[in-house]
Design a protein around this motif. Sequence first.
Motif, PDB file in Angstrom:
ATOM      1  N   ILE A   5       1.212   4.180  -2.980  1.00  0.00           N
ATOM      2  CA  ILE A   5       1.019   5.628  -2.761  1.00  0.00           C
ATOM      3  C   ILE A   5       2.280   6.376  -3.188  1.00  0.00           C
ATOM      4  O   ILE A   5       2.206   7.400  -3.868  1.00  0.00           O
ATOM      5  CB  ILE A   5       0.655   5.902  -1.286  1.00  0.00           C
ATOM      6  CG1 ILE A   5      -0.728   5.301  -0.973  1.00  0.00           C
ATOM      7  CG2 ILE A   5       0.669   7.396  -0.996  1.00  0.00           C
ATOM      8  CD1 ILE A   5      -1.145   5.388   0.478  1.00  0.00           C
ATOM      9  N   GLU A   6       3.448   5.841  -2.823  1.00  0.00           N
ATOM     10  CA  GLU A   6       4.700   6.501  -3.215  1.00  0.00           C
ATOM     11  C   GLU A   6       4.862   6.531  -4.733  1.00  0.00           C
ATOM     12  O   GLU A   6       5.343   7.518  -5.288  1.00  0.00           O
ATOM     13  CB  GLU A   6       5.896   5.796  -2.574  1.00  0.00           C
ATOM     14  CG  GLU A   6       6.109   6.251  -1.155  1.00  0.00           C
ATOM     15  CD  GLU A   6       7.403   5.733  -0.564  1.00  0.00           C
ATOM     16  OE1 GLU A   6       8.163   5.073  -1.298  1.00  0.00           O
ATOM     17  OE2 GLU A   6       7.621   5.984   0.625  1.00  0.00           O
ATOM     18  N   GLU A   7       4.474   5.457  -5.381  1.00  0.00           N
ATOM     19  CA  GLU A   7       4.602   5.402  -6.844  1.00  0.00           C
ATOM     20  C   GLU A   7       3.509   6.222  -7.527  1.00  0.00           C
ATOM     21  O   GLU A   7       3.537   6.408  -8.743  1.00  0.00           O
ATOM     22  CB  GLU A   7       4.496   3.956  -7.355  1.00  0.00           C
ATOM     23  CG  GLU A   7       5.418   2.960  -6.669  1.00  0.00           C
ATOM     24  CD  GLU A   7       6.756   2.787  -7.372  1.00  0.00           C
ATOM     25  OE1 GLU A   7       6.880   3.243  -8.519  1.00  0.00           O
ATOM     26  OE2 GLU A   7       7.665   2.211  -6.751  1.00  0.00           O
ATOM     27  N   GLY A   8       2.521   6.622  -6.758  1.00  0.00           N
ATOM     28  CA  GLY A   8       1.444   7.431  -7.322  1.00  0.00           C
ATOM     29  C   GLY A   8       0.415   6.627  -8.099  1.00  0.00           C
ATOM     30  O   GLY A   8      -0.379   7.186  -8.839  1.00  0.00           O
ATOM     31  N   THR A   9       0.418   5.303  -7.950  1.00  0.00           N
ATOM     32  CA  THR A   9      -0.571   4.492  -8.661  1.00  0.00           C
ATOM     33  C   THR A   9      -1.769   4.264  -7.747  1.00  0.00           C
ATOM     34  O   THR A   9      -1.915   3.203  -7.126  1.00  0.00           O
ATOM     35  CB  THR A   9       0.040   3.165  -9.123  1.00  0.00           C
ATOM     36  OG1 THR A   9       0.853   2.642  -8.081  1.00  0.00           O
ATOM     37  CG2 THR A   9       0.864   3.347 -10.369  1.00  0.00           C
ATOM     38  N   VAL A  10      -2.583   5.284  -7.662  1.00  0.00           N
ATOM     39  CA  VAL A  10      -3.750   5.279  -6.785  1.00  0.00           C
ATOM     40  C   VAL A  10      -4.956   5.756  -7.589  1.00  0.00           C
ATOM     41  O   VAL A  10      -4.844   6.712  -8.359  1.00  0.00           O
ATOM     42  CB  VAL A  10      -3.519   6.208  -5.561  1.00  0.00           C
ATOM     43  CG1 VAL A  10      -4.762   6.278  -4.701  1.00  0.00           C
ATOM     44  CG2 VAL A  10      -2.320   5.754  -4.736  1.00  0.00           C
ATOM     45  N   ILE A  57       9.564  -6.987  -3.269  1.00  0.00           N
ATOM     46  CA  ILE A  57       8.285  -6.399  -2.851  1.00  0.00           C
ATOM     47  C   ILE A  57       7.983  -5.171  -3.710  1.00  0.00           C
ATOM     48  O   ILE A  57       6.868  -4.976  -4.179  1.00  0.00           O
ATOM     49  CB  ILE A  57       8.321  -6.018  -1.354  1.00  0.00           C
ATOM     50  CG1 ILE A  57       8.749  -7.232  -0.506  1.00  0.00           C
ATOM     51  CG2 ILE A  57       6.955  -5.506  -0.890  1.00  0.00           C
ATOM     52  CD1 ILE A  57       9.029  -6.914   0.945  1.00  0.00           C
ATOM     53  N   GLN A  58       9.035  -4.394  -3.939  1.00  0.00           N
ATOM     54  CA  GLN A  58       8.862  -3.198  -4.769  1.00  0.00           C
ATOM     55  C   GLN A  58       8.407  -3.587  -6.179  1.00  0.00           C
ATOM     56  O   GLN A  58       7.536  -2.948  -6.760  1.00  0.00           O
ATOM     57  CB  GLN A  58      10.175  -2.428  -4.849  1.00  0.00           C
ATOM     58  CG  GLN A  58      10.036  -1.140  -5.659  1.00  0.00           C
ATOM     59  CD  GLN A  58      11.290  -0.293  -5.629  1.00  0.00           C
ATOM     60  OE1 GLN A  58      12.368  -0.780  -5.262  1.00  0.00           O
ATOM     61  NE2 GLN A  58      11.179   0.966  -5.988  1.00  0.00           N
ATOM     62  N   LYS A  59       8.972  -4.668  -6.700  1.00  0.00           N
ATOM     63  CA  LYS A  59       8.600  -5.091  -8.053  1.00  0.00           C
ATOM     64  C   LYS A  59       7.114  -5.460  -8.104  1.00  0.00           C
ATOM     65  O   LYS A  59       6.410  -5.124  -9.065  1.00  0.00           O
ATOM     66  CB  LYS A  59       9.446  -6.273  -8.502  1.00  0.00           C
ATOM     67  CG  LYS A  59       9.088  -6.733  -9.918  1.00  0.00           C
ATOM     68  CD  LYS A  59      10.068  -7.740 -10.472  1.00  0.00           C
ATOM     69  CE  LYS A  59       9.768  -8.122 -11.920  1.00  0.00           C
ATOM     70  NZ  LYS A  59       8.435  -8.643 -12.156  1.00  0.00           N
ATOM     71  N   ILE A  61       0.751   4.257   7.453  1.00  0.00           N
ATOM     72  CA  ILE A  61       1.535   3.221   6.777  1.00  0.00           C
ATOM     73  C   ILE A  61       2.893   3.734   6.289  1.00  0.00           C
ATOM     74  O   ILE A  61       3.654   2.986   5.684  1.00  0.00           O
ATOM     75  CB  ILE A  61       0.758   2.596   5.586  1.00  0.00           C
ATOM     76  CG1 ILE A  61       0.488   3.629   4.497  1.00  0.00           C
ATOM     77  CG2 ILE A  61      -0.525   1.941   6.063  1.00  0.00           C
ATOM     78  CD1 ILE A  61      -0.077   3.003   3.225  1.00  0.00           C
ATOM     79  N   ALA A  62       3.178   5.007   6.561  1.00  0.00           N
ATOM     80  CA  ALA A  62       4.426   5.581   6.045  1.00  0.00           C
ATOM     81  C   ALA A  62       5.651   4.809   6.527  1.00  0.00           C
ATOM     82  O   ALA A  62       6.660   4.725   5.837  1.00  0.00           O
ATOM     83  CB  ALA A  62       4.522   7.051   6.436  1.00  0.00           C
ATOM     84  N   CYS A 114       0.849  -1.206   0.000  1.00  0.00           N
ATOM     85  CA  CYS A 114       0.000   0.000   0.000  1.00  0.00           C
ATOM     86  C   CYS A 114       0.879   1.248   0.000  1.00  0.00           C
ATOM     87  O   CYS A 114       0.659   2.185  -0.782  1.00  0.00           O
ATOM     88  CB  CYS A 114      -0.897   0.028   1.251  1.00  0.00           C
ATOM     89  SG  CYS A 114      -2.242  -1.144   1.212  1.00  0.00           S
ATOM     90  N   ASN A 115       1.862   1.249   0.876  1.00  0.00           N
ATOM     91  CA  ASN A 115       2.758   2.407   0.969  1.00  0.00           C
ATOM     92  C   ASN A 115       3.483   2.626  -0.359  1.00  0.00           C
ATOM     93  O   ASN A 115       3.603   3.757  -0.838  1.00  0.00           O
ATOM     94  CB  ASN A 115       3.755   2.166   2.105  1.00  0.00           C
ATOM     95  CG  ASN A 115       4.515   3.422   2.476  1.00  0.00           C
ATOM     96  OD1 ASN A 115       3.986   4.524   2.352  1.00  0.00           O
ATOM     97  ND2 ASN A 115       5.750   3.264   2.894  1.00  0.00           N
TER      98      ASN A 115
END
Lengths: 854, 246
Positions: free
Chosen positions: A276-281, A372-374, A353-354, A272-273
């Motif tokens: 949000i960081e990747e901006g895919t929301v 996980i990032q992938k 969740i930050a 989830c975090n």
Amino acid sequence: MKLTRREFLKLSGITGGTIAASSLLSGGLKTLIAGAKGSLTTVDERTPTTCWIGKQECGLLVRKVNGRVVKIEGHPAHPRNQGTLCPKGISQIMALYDPNRVKTPLLRTNEKGIPGEWEPTTWDEALRIVGERIKDVRARDNDLLVWQKGRSKAGNFYDTAFVKASGATKLHHGGFCSDAGYRACEYTIGLHGVLHPDFRHARYVLSWGWNATNAGGNKLCWLTWPRQLVKAREAGMQMAVIDPRLRGAAHFADDWLPIRPGTDLAMALALCNGLIEEGTVDWDYLRQYTNSPYLVNEEGNFVRDGDTELVWDQASGMAVPHDTPNVDAALEGAFDFDGEQVRPAFQVFKEHIAEYTYEMAEEICGVPAQKIQKVAQDLGENAMIGSSIEVEGSVLPYRPVSIMAYHMAQQELGFQAIRAMLMVTMLLGAVGAVGGQRSDFTWKIHGNYEKLDEIEIGDPPYNIYLKNSQYFPINSNNSSLVSWVQQNPENYGVDTIPEVVILHMVNPLTAFPDQRVMIDTYKKFKFVAAIDPWLSKTADYFADVILPAATLEKYEGPMGVSDQYTDAQSLRVPPVEPLFQSRGEIDIYIDLCEHADILYGEGGYIDQINQAFRFEEDFALPLNSKPATRDIFDRWARSEGIEEGVEFFEQIGLHDKGSVPATSYYGYATDPVFGGAVHRLYGESLLGYQREMRARGVDEIYWQDYTALPTWRKPTMDLSPDDYDLYLISFKMIEFKQSRASQIPLLAELAPQSFLEINPVTARERDINDGDEVWVESHNAVTLETRRVKVTAKYRESIRPDVVGMPHHYGEVARHPWAQGQGPTPNELFFTGEGYVANTADQSFHVKVKVSHV
Amino acid sequence: MAKYGMVIDISRCTGCRACMEACKVENNTPQGSFFMYVFRFEEGEYPNTRIWFMPRPCMHCDNPPCVKVCPVGARYKMAEGFTATDWDRCIGCRYCEVACPYGVNYFNWRNPAESHYLNWEDDREIELILDGEVLPYANPDLELEYGPEMRHNAGGGRLKGVVEKCTFCIHRVENGLDPACAANCPTNALHFGDLEDPESEASQILHEQSGFQYLEDVGAEPRVHYVGGHPPTTETREIEIVNVRV
């Protein structure tokens, strides 16, 4: 050659006219030059019916030659199995003709707690004895009667009508299966189910847990899911697998994240975090259909005007009711409202969740941060946020990503872990979108969406499963916990201990942990009746009376048999008369109710059947005469508009109800959207339950997971001493999945013994060779008890080195020649009670163990 | 004339072994005998591990070593592609078993009725429920004669001292049906059909995908082809092994 649905509909004339089942078989091969010489005296026939041995009610054609069943095959037009069967489905022929079934009603002649000595008796006598007991306890206190089920195959007759007519307390099996996930989805999006993909449109699936190919899954069993999975992969779907073992997903895994058991919640929040960081929301979804924009005050409550939650209107810079037309609701930021700082729920979530970075998840979950990032990136890319697609004339959001998860829900943090996983697909806007996250076959809002939000925690005394209690306000009704509570009822505010239990196709002693606690509990029942085709271990040790149930050979149902895309109805129809002296359960309950004086009249079993089926007027069963089971199904079929009645099913076995329309399938296509349920990113009521539990002085172990947002903590099992250095997980095998089957000779031959999967590195450190006998000892971090079993170690490179795995299924049937020496069940090692159940009372199947050479 | 074969799509196989059970019940084979067997394989070291599955029927070879060594012509090649066994003629010398590189032959050491799953010959209870008539757990089709030659080649007989193996369910093919394993495969990984007919599903799959034949270099010319995967190597380990001989 497989029959297409179109061909079947043509053959069956949809509803008019009936056909011989054998004409459902159509050969497509050129035959050889000369034909075989057939025997003229052979009567070769096929009976359409419904599978009995598994979970998902596949369609069958039972081939009989001269009255003898010689093979069970798949029904060619059935949406779930289309002419195919799983290993169990085929092998149930050996369950049918098993001379080790219970053949007559049996009465116990020796003391309880040891293997039984049995005396055959008549049905009349057996039912009289059980009926008298029911009458006796009902006359004193209905709470003294318990009805406990394993799997129920005709809910209207058993779970509903019998339970209501008898007033029994019902105990479920779901708390061992996936109910933590059901509760999470009911609470969060209002659907009754766990998580599965829309395989027809899926592009990327996160298969979480071991269900993908190796057994089971949400709503359907193993056979239908892999059929859809294989098709989806051929259409290009990618699949990443999050599981300590690779075996469940096998070569269908494009990527494997071997996660440390019990840490799924942290992994989900890191995803989830990352999103949000990747901006895919999918901001539009969050704003319109979830409580993300609702303003949360410093105490964690929504800010309301009357009953209506407020949002921050960015245009006017004011807090306004969330249903204000054209509101431009903020999802982020902090605002001043009446001198108090308020933040949209999404902002609270984002801040919460930050700390769940990929690196933190690596530390907790034992999976490299880059992997996980992938997954987060693959999810984000494949979600195609903003895209849409036309389905049946409607343009709907297209988000072809989802999570497939089921049994992994049964862990200490299971409820919140599934909520966190659902939040991953919520952020992506995939819930209810085309190709996106599913939880049920149709978008029907379940009553628990409201109920779980407004639980009124009651004062003691509580019932035996602690319904509405201060310990487990959300409660999945876990039989293990029931047993645990019965050890010390005064500690839980329980003052009525039941005296009589009816075991309906259930074997708690083996099927549920903790075995020692189970044994102590069943000792306390004054009277135990078992309805079962076999002598279960529980019945052998504790039953007073055993009523032999038929297996496949009975009328039962009706069953809805959707494969999520095509809906249909089916019945179980007996291909032969019940063998030995066994009887179908519906027949048994009718006669049992007569003996217990709860069959006739208003509120009686017949009346309850009428109500369960909503039989009215001509269809209603007369309340003063004993019905025949076949006649009840005849009325049901006619009440469904099937003119031929039950004969329709006896002839072709399947009532095709057609494709599930997009308007009931996709959450975005229902009216109102998502059935009108606001999706609960933020669980205000969960926090409310925590506050009340604390106010009542309840220990932290009960309230700690009642948080508005999923919050990681170490599972209790991690408090075990360091020498219990491995995690034990359990899994199910396709050979036995979803039923008591390890005594069926064909299946026992395939998988004759229990085993312990262990990574060779871990094994060699302990001088354990492949195939060695080992001790596995588990430790309860709360009570400090230990349990130990001996089992054969099997080397597996496909399991985490700090994890060992054992299959369920073994040890179910007592004294069956094919079940001898099959080895232990992991339920001998798992614990129940505090630390080993979720906050929803769901059973955990995780424990710390040490493994040593025998 | 059709010339049958099988194309097995490894990429679809979930290793469920339902084909093994469909075969066992259809062909009424005794314990430990699997005309169809499914290998469950593991390769590599943690965490770079792979798991995959490989069904293994009789390969029905076009250059069959088993036929060459059969001294009595019980094992023979049919024009339709089947490598057949006439159980009426088999003398149980087991040469075929030695010659076959695939291990698909099963010798009946005992009277198969004794190693069936239920001992039908001794169970009075079963006799009672079946009206005094002890019907064996058997498929009556297996006793008949099939093919242009009209021989006992359908895996029937259940005789002690003969060798049996996968027949490609000739008794079903004769009636236009797929072999039991292929008919039942839940994920449609097993494609049976006329490999000489370019229109057959099996031919088309073989045409579209690069495949392999198991132990191709042996030169037996199997009529079973694999697509969607690779052959097992010396690094491939079998897991969840079924004891195939008793």
